[in-house]
Write an enzyme that holds these catalytic residues in place. Sequence first.
Site, PDB file in Angstrom:
ATOM      1  N   CYS A 264       5.584  30.296  73.769  1.00 30.05           N
ATOM      2  CA  CYS A 264       4.626  30.446  74.878  1.00 30.05           C
ATOM      3  C   CYS A 264       3.661  29.270  74.969  1.00 30.05           C
ATOM      4  O   CYS A 264       3.493  28.671  76.046  1.00 30.05           O
ATOM      5  CB  CYS A 264       3.883  31.769  74.747  1.00 30.05           C
ATOM      6  SG  CYS A 264       2.719  31.899  73.371  1.00 30.05           S
ATOM      7  N   HIS A 312      -0.867  35.202  73.125  1.00 28.14           N
ATOM      8  CA  HIS A 312       0.142  34.845  74.129  1.00 28.14           C
ATOM      9  C   HIS A 312      -0.538  34.120  75.279  1.00 28.14           C
ATOM     10  O   HIS A 312      -1.682  34.412  75.620  1.00 28.14           O
ATOM     11  CB  HIS A 312       0.863  36.092  74.646  1.00 28.14           C
ATOM     12  CG  HIS A 312       2.045  35.775  75.513  1.00 28.14           C
ATOM     13  ND1 HIS A 312       3.233  35.315  75.005  1.00 28.14           N
ATOM     14  CD2 HIS A 312       2.211  35.831  76.866  1.00 28.14           C
ATOM     15  CE1 HIS A 312       4.088  35.109  75.991  1.00 28.14           C
ATOM     16  NE2 HIS A 312       3.485  35.408  77.133  1.00 28.14           N
ATOM     17  N   HIS A 324       5.907  32.164  82.025  1.00 26.65           N
ATOM     18  CA  HIS A 324       5.668  32.188  80.581  1.00 26.65           C
ATOM     19  C   HIS A 324       6.987  32.297  79.830  1.00 26.65           C
ATOM     20  O   HIS A 324       8.036  32.613  80.403  1.00 26.65           O
ATOM     21  CB  HIS A 324       4.729  33.339  80.206  1.00 26.65           C
ATOM     22  CG  HIS A 324       5.358  34.711  80.299  1.00 26.65           C
ATOM     23  ND1 HIS A 324       5.118  35.710  79.389  1.00 26.65           N
ATOM     24  CD2 HIS A 324       6.233  35.249  81.204  1.00 26.65           C
ATOM     25  CE1 HIS A 324       5.788  36.800  79.718  1.00 26.65           C
ATOM     26  NE2 HIS A 324       6.471  36.544  80.814  1.00 26.65           N
TER      27      HIS A 324
END
Length: 349
Positions: A264, A312, A324
Amino acid sequence: MAAHRKPRQRTLPGTAARFSATLALAGAATATAFEGAGHAEPAPTPDEVRARADRLYQEAEAETEKYNGAKEKAETARREAEELRDEAARRTERLNTSRDALGSFATAQYRAGGLDPALRFVLDSDPARYLAGAELTERVGDRQAAALAAVRRQMRELEQVRAEAGERLAELEEQRARVAHHRAVVRKKLAAAESLLARLTAEQRAAYAGSDDTRTGRADRDTLRTAPAVAAPNPRAAQAVAYAYGALGKPYVWGATGPSAFDCSGLTQAAWRSAGVALPRTTYTQIDAGQRVPRSRLAPGDLVFFYSGVSHVGLYVGGGNMIHAPRPGAPVRIAPIDQMPYAGATRVA
């Protein structure tokens, strides 16, 4: 004699004996059944499997960010240690040169200092020339003292550089140990998640693999994919968003920063790197890499963060959506930002 005989044990009639044995067997079976029921865990439902796998993937991603941070620090320590080693080599060479010069001064002084100065003055055929030479010798002595002080200073500086290099090497070893630890934890959690998902049918696994963007239909994704990048507030943000669109479909690989795979924070770092902006490596540091913005003012190119531990990150592309890299087995994709617990946003440029 009769008083010493053992009493005869009474036996049940055949029917009574069989009934007693049946009760005993039934009781044992019942006890075994209850005992088994007390220890056996019911098989998890598909929803429970998916929830547990989600949790394991989230924990693995949080550990991945720690791995990324430790790896970055290890690389910094390695680079600094190499630079300090090179600096120590240069300083050692200069020190040796200064020592050689100082040795030449000492040798010349020893050779010239065999006679008392007063006697040398008397014996010299040209006293004026001698006096001029004495003045030069005094100046040479001052130079020698300065050279000696310089050598001592260089030795102290060299020892300081060597000490700093030693500290960097110790830090390098510490960070390498942390990298190995976090790598082992990530692999363990990913293996546990895969073991859980192996209990699902092929259809259930396929549904789970696509669950990240079930709220964004294919038509919406195609519209977003072809949306003009000029919607971004500035050219650099537009370039970062364009890069993220170009990464759609590429696999998630923990620790990867592109161009063929990403995790990520690796994706957001690569996207902004393509726009000439250097982001730090981890989610924990990327959130402080720009100006915090409220959710109501999000613009394409902003970094959006999730979970209480900020483990994240995605790149906001407008319309309440982000691009993402979700998790292993789920490639880079578009998803709504309300899909996960929202933690905040940062505007890089």
